[in-house]
Design a protein around this motif. Structure first.
Motif, PDB file in Angstrom:
ATOM      1  N   ALA A  87       2.877  -2.103  -5.924  1.00 40.62           N
ATOM      2  CA  ALA A  87       3.335  -1.779  -4.579  1.00 40.62           C
ATOM      3  C   ALA A  87       2.168  -1.357  -3.691  1.00 40.62           C
ATOM      4  O   ALA A  87       2.071  -1.759  -2.526  1.00 40.62           O
ATOM      5  CB  ALA A  87       4.388  -0.680  -4.638  1.00 40.62           C
ATOM      6  N   GLN A  88       1.289  -0.542  -4.232  1.00 43.91           N
ATOM      7  CA  GLN A  88       0.133  -0.102  -3.456  1.00 43.91           C
ATOM      8  C   GLN A  88      -0.775  -1.272  -3.095  1.00 43.91           C
ATOM      9  O   GLN A  88      -1.358  -1.312  -2.008  1.00 43.91           O
ATOM     10  CB  GLN A  88      -0.649   0.964  -4.243  1.00 43.91           C
ATOM     11  N   ASN A  89      -0.873  -2.229  -3.998  1.00 42.26           N
ATOM     12  CA  ASN A  89      -1.691  -3.412  -3.752  1.00 42.26           C
ATOM     13  C   ASN A  89      -1.174  -4.183  -2.531  1.00 42.26           C
ATOM     14  O   ASN A  89      -1.943  -4.619  -1.672  1.00 42.26           O
ATOM     15  CB  ASN A  89      -1.669  -4.319  -4.981  1.00 42.26           C
ATOM     16  N   LYS A  98       0.833  -2.949  -0.102  1.00 37.24           N
ATOM     17  CA  LYS A  98       0.805  -2.126   1.112  1.00 37.24           C
ATOM     18  C   LYS A  98      -0.607  -1.947   1.657  1.00 37.24           C
ATOM     19  O   LYS A  98      -0.826  -1.986   2.868  1.00 37.24           O
ATOM     20  CB  LYS A  98       1.440  -0.759   0.841  1.00 37.24           C
ATOM     21  N   THR A  99      -1.577  -1.749   0.788  1.00 43.72           N
ATOM     22  CA  THR A  99      -2.933  -1.468   1.268  1.00 43.72           C
ATOM     23  C   THR A  99      -3.730  -2.732   1.592  1.00 43.72           C
ATOM     24  O   THR A  99      -4.593  -2.710   2.463  1.00 43.72           O
ATOM     25  CB  THR A  99      -3.725  -0.650   0.220  1.00 43.72           C
ATOM     26  N   GLU A 154       9.542   4.230  -2.931  1.00 45.22           N
ATOM     27  CA  GLU A 154       9.295   4.355  -4.367  1.00 45.22           C
ATOM     28  C   GLU A 154      10.501   5.000  -5.037  1.00 45.22           C
ATOM     29  O   GLU A 154      10.991   6.045  -4.597  1.00 45.22           O
ATOM     30  CB  GLU A 154       8.033   5.175  -4.624  1.00 45.22           C
ATOM     31  N   THR A 212       7.833   4.571  -8.796  1.00 45.88           N
ATOM     32  CA  THR A 212       6.863   5.595  -8.411  1.00 45.88           C
ATOM     33  C   THR A 212       5.524   5.378  -9.118  1.00 45.88           C
ATOM     34  O   THR A 212       5.474   5.186 -10.330  1.00 45.88           O
ATOM     35  CB  THR A 212       7.403   6.993  -8.755  1.00 45.88           C
ATOM     36  N   SER A 245       3.531   2.832  -8.757  1.00 41.92           N
ATOM     37  CA  SER A 245       3.255   1.431  -9.055  1.00 41.92           C
ATOM     38  C   SER A 245       1.991   0.951  -8.353  1.00 41.92           C
ATOM     39  O   SER A 245       1.850   1.081  -7.132  1.00 41.92           O
ATOM     40  CB  SER A 245       4.443   0.563  -8.618  1.00 41.92           C
ATOM     41  N   THR A 246       1.075   0.397  -9.124  1.00 43.39           N
ATOM     42  CA  THR A 246      -0.130  -0.184  -8.532  1.00 43.39           C
ATOM     43  C   THR A 246       0.207  -1.477  -7.794  1.00 43.39           C
ATOM     44  O   THR A 246      -0.477  -1.846  -6.838  1.00 43.39           O
ATOM     45  CB  THR A 246      -1.194  -0.466  -9.609  1.00 43.39           C
ATOM     46  N   LEU A 271       7.082   1.316   2.403  1.00 42.33           N
ATOM     47  CA  LEU A 271       7.164   1.400   0.945  1.00 42.33           C
ATOM     48  C   LEU A 271       8.119   2.494   0.499  1.00 42.33           C
ATOM     49  O   LEU A 271       7.961   3.659   0.839  1.00 42.33           O
ATOM     50  CB  LEU A 271       5.775   1.648   0.350  1.00 42.33           C
TER      51      LEU A 271
END
Length: 284
Positions: free
Chosen positions: A165-167, A169-170, A180, A160, A162-163, A178
């Protein structure tokens, strides 16, 4: 003239004290010599590490500490004059690292601590001592994911907030699903059970989990370099003397082969191919 037993005893005690002082100083002096004569009198060295990262910084059920960061911290401590039994490891969760250093709760921190400008406003770093990259962990028999874009339409797991994972996905796989979780262990369980297709964070952390005895042969790293993470040793801002000494210890660790041995021992079982030891840039 008769001399009482009390007076005689007192005189002997004074004479003994004077003799002891003349020969080698007081007990306090002996205790404050930094342990140079035997290493047992020196104060404890408090070092911050992670307690929950296999292969890097892990506190085992029997109270022992293992991992690459632990080996680095122990080597540096030795070069500073401390034996292993004089090191006190303190848990350094990511959000508390700057506070632990600023408050003097630890002397330095070795805990997958990436060097960046924002952190350098509050603390100084020695090193770097390791170059990591964001990567993906997949099942050992999965050949469908060789790049981040392959995660489109697949399930990606991370912790939860996590940068990493966001990196992905985005920027790289916007159609990834995704998921978390509260910890990496849940992601690993999902990966093994095929509930998710990949786990993402620093490759060093992924390799540590994959290298655990219970996970050997189950997972593999995709071998991607989605970011550069230079791990440094965090210390109090302005302590140039300590920074210089730690940098010297890190250089020696690389030169005498101890650095590579620590990498191979802790991360090798996951077939992890590390970058060469990075050049030290902090404090130069």
């Amino acid at each position: 003239m008769k001399i009482s037993k009390v007076a005689t005893t007192a005189a002997i005690a004074v004479a003994f004290a004077l003799t002891a002082t003349a020969c080698g100083g007081s007990a306090k002096d002996a205790a404050s010599d930094g342990g140079a004569s035997g290493g047992t009198a020196k104060d404890k060295l408090v070092v911050g590490i992670k307690f929950d990262q296999p292969g890097l910084g892990l506190k085992t059920p029997d109270g022992k500490f293992t991992g690459f960061d632990v080996d680095v911290a122990t080597y540096v401590a030795k070069e500073l004059g401390y034996q292993p039994d004089q090191i006190e490891f303190k848990q350094a969760v990511s959000a508390e690292r700057e506070n632990l250093i600023g408050n003097g709760d630890v002397k330095f921190i070795v805990a997958t601590y990436s060097i960046n400008d924002k952190r350098k406003e509050k603390v100084d770093f020695a090193g770097p001592y390791f170059l990591a990259h964001q990567d993906l962990l997949v099942r050992a028999d999965d050949t469908s994911i060789t790049k981040a874009e392959d995660l489109n339409k697949k399930k990606l797991c991370s912790v939860t907030g996590s940068t990493s994972a966001q990196n992905v996905k985005t920027k790289l796989a916007p159609e990834a699903d995704l998921l978390e979780q509260g910890g990496y262990s849940e992601c690993l369980t999902g990966l093994e059970n095929k509930a998710v297709d990949a786990l993402t964070t620093d490759n060093s952390i992924l390799a540590g989990y994959a290298a655990q005895e219970k996970n050997k042969g189950k997972f593999k790293l995709a071998g991607l370099s989605l970011s550069n993470e230079n791990y440094g040793i965090g210390l109090k801002k302005g302590d140039k003397e300590l920074q210089t000494k730690i940098n010297a210890a890190l250089k020696k660790m690389v030169e005498d082969g101890s650095w590579q041995k620590a990498v191979d021992t802790n991360l090798g079982p996951a077939n992890f191919k590390s970058e060469p030891a990075p050049q030290i840039t902090e404090g130069s």
